[in-house]
Design an enzyme around this catalytic site. Sequence first.
Site, short mmCIF file in Angstrom:
data_model
loop_
_atom_site.label_atom_id
_atom_site.label_comp_id
_atom_site.label_asym_id
_atom_site.label_seq_id
_atom_site.Cartn_x
_atom_site.Cartn_y
_atom_site.Cartn_z
N ASN A 221 0.74 -1.35 0.03
CA ASN A 221 -0.11 -0.19 -0.01
C ASN A 221 0.90 1.34 0.00
OD1 ASN A 221 -2.22 -1.61 -0.11
ND2 ASN A 221 -2.87 -1.45 2.22
N HIS A 279 -1.07 -7.28 5.85
CA HIS A 279 -2.07 -7.39 6.48
C HIS A 279 -1.93 -8.06 7.95
CE1 HIS A 279 -4.78 -7.02 2.73
NE2 HIS A 279 -3.98 -5.90 3.11
N TYR A 288 0.49 -9.18 -2.67
CA TYR A 288 0.82 -7.94 -2.20
C TYR A 288 2.43 -7.69 -2.50
CZ TYR A 288 -3.67 -6.46 -0.47
OH TYR A 288 -4.70 -6.16 -0.22
#
Length: 812
Positions: A221, A279, A288
């Site tokens: 992210n 996460h 990811y």
Amino acid sequence: MSIPTVNRRAFLALLGAGALVTMTAQPANAAFARTATSASADPLTALIERRRVMLVGDGSAASVPELADVLRQMSDATADSWSAMVRPIGAPGVWADLPLAGVSGSTLSGNMGVTFNRLFSLALAYSTAGCAQYQDPTLASDIADALTYLSTDVYVAGHPRVGNWWFWEIGVPRKAADTLVLMYDVVPADVRTALLGAVRHFAPNPNWRGRGTTFAETGANRTDKALSCALRGILDNRPDEIAMARDALSDTVGDGRNSVFGYVTQGDGFYTDGSFVQHGYLPYIGTYGVVTLSGLAEILGLLGGSTWDVVDPNKSVILDAVEAAYAPFIWNGRMMDTVRGRAVSRQKAPDYVDGAGAMTAILLLAPGAGEPYRSRYLSLVKGWLQRSTEQQYGLPSQTVAKSLLVTSVLGDDSVAPAPAPVYTKAFGDQDRLVHHRPDFSAVVNVSSNRIGRYEWGNRENNVGWYQGDGLTFIYSPTDPEQFADDFWPTIDPYRLPGTTVTAEPRQNGATDGTGIPRAYQPFAGGLALDDRWGIQGMDHLNHNKTLSARKSWFFLDDKVVCLGAGVTSASGFDVFTTIENRSFPAGDVPRIRTDNRNRAMTAGDAAVTVSRNVHIAGHGGCVLLDGENVSGNIDVQVVRRTGDWRTINSGSDTGGSDEVKTRDYVTITHHHGTDPSGGGYAYLMMPNVAHSATFAESGRPSVAVVANNAVAQMVRAARDGLTLANFFAEGSAGGYETTGPCSLAVREHDGRTTIALADPSRTQDVARVTLPKGTGTTVVEADAGVRVVSTSPLTVEFALDGHGHAGRIVLG
């Protein structure tokens, strides 16, 4: 293979030339420098041009025969999408199937995200030489009209952020920026300003979630947001935002706590042992992690050599991660599902798509990595490509520019393809072990109070309940598509290979929100011995605490031994262990032999009871072992299963089709009965062997089960001088005694004894093991913290690091 005259090596260097300056401080490729600076001396304009080349290539794709089909498919898909646009463009949406007016919540955010994705695809076709729509002025006008509508009615600064935050802060900003890069000379300046203003409103700072400063972004992210921030700064003439994006990678505002270039000891990020967690609780290098690597490769390539060059001295963490974290889980170009989280439920993103994403990211990173990284990277990727059944030239879901990277490395005779890996590697920080052999590879999903059972979220992976309860993946070159060819929508979710579950019905998890249910017990993990053999174990307590079991996997040269003990349940439902559940096209189940007899088995036939072995022609065998506490009935059956991708993934942007898929499964089941007390199982899998090898092993097993109870599970392979065990508590077995829970591997060979020990429970600072008489006592070599504390009886002490990593000692 026909290789056109395009200079492949030059193009490979071209896309990574910015990174070349960044990583090695050497002059960038001259051709790339001319491409990036010829149109304007303005550094921001040069970066826009550089980004455009990264997205669509250098214009040579049309001259590459291997990419002709890619360009044709791209043109056809663009024609379909373009013709489906609503005209005049406006409310309720750009496409009729994606309404943006009269909807709210996750429907609005999802439809908005997919709308921007489609517009980006149209912009790619418009900008890619060789596409039928290349430089089509009508298409350009329609894209501009769509962006105008979105900037005034949908994605607008100050509008409420509803539904899934990810679309507002990551998905749309990235696609909007790249679309504006491609259409820079077409989209009106006020529309560009409005869209970038909305991006700035919803994701003002890549360091943080939302508009606050209390939730720090991590991993993928953070990388995604940094790239979007850099692009909006470049497009909007905001050098301060480019600098902010660069510094976010290193987390300068947080003193590096969430730097993507650093190692972590807990939570999200890269660990020194090659683990990658996202996460908080899930091994995620395959999804990811790929996003992180791709984003970093693109940022380094984009900003390299510019005023905003990334100069963090810890960039070697990423360079080392390619081989330490990514490569172990890429099997013949496919990313193993064990590290793909909820992405296993995405119809359009099977294992080979994530594998393609990883490979192109590595190729993009390679030119700037310098030696010896560059040569090793190219060799790895070329080997994967040549062994792949899916990739070759036009990689699925990759742009033409990235497909040009593939043709570059395949056409470069100076790059020698790396052979298939043959090693075993344990990852203590993510409770995983990967076992690569010449004829197969294997990995097991185990879970603990640290690592989650599975991830569900935003209506994805709706029935993944048991994916972390011992799911055993076996990859074989004879069946490379096993986990990609409609496996996930058709497999019985209660009967995943390697799992022990109850028949209690579960509810489909299709709902908004996300979650990673963790297991309850601390013991999960294991060790690798001499990079050749491995141990995994799990103290299993199921989701509602109605079933418990101790489970172990022992990885040998040509087989995997699986033990279960203490299988106890008070659920009131049947309990069973699924030994195997192999998928085949409907009506294509190969010949099956059970207990050395040929069986003509088809879907719908009654189950056949098994007492010794099962062999599936072309795929390998299963041998049932004698052992302590083994009880219950075992049978094999061919089961026809139907399902659809929509049931397991109804996400707004990843949801699958409701088209019914059909597969036949060869299901081998160990039935423990209803509410067993202390049941167990013992079997070994022999992937990719002939039936003669299965029968020989069954008649005279090369592995002995020494112990199989709730305290210890131990096997001995005399041929290799191996003893492998899991102790779930202080105890003794086979002449060995331990002071607490551990995985233990002992090899006696050439007059030496090698001992390795790890604590998968991470509950001890120190563990001791006492060995049988007759073992040598002279220390030949030892890891730090490992020492002999007694010679009579021989006792070895291991100082533990709290991360499940193994210590090793050699005695002579």
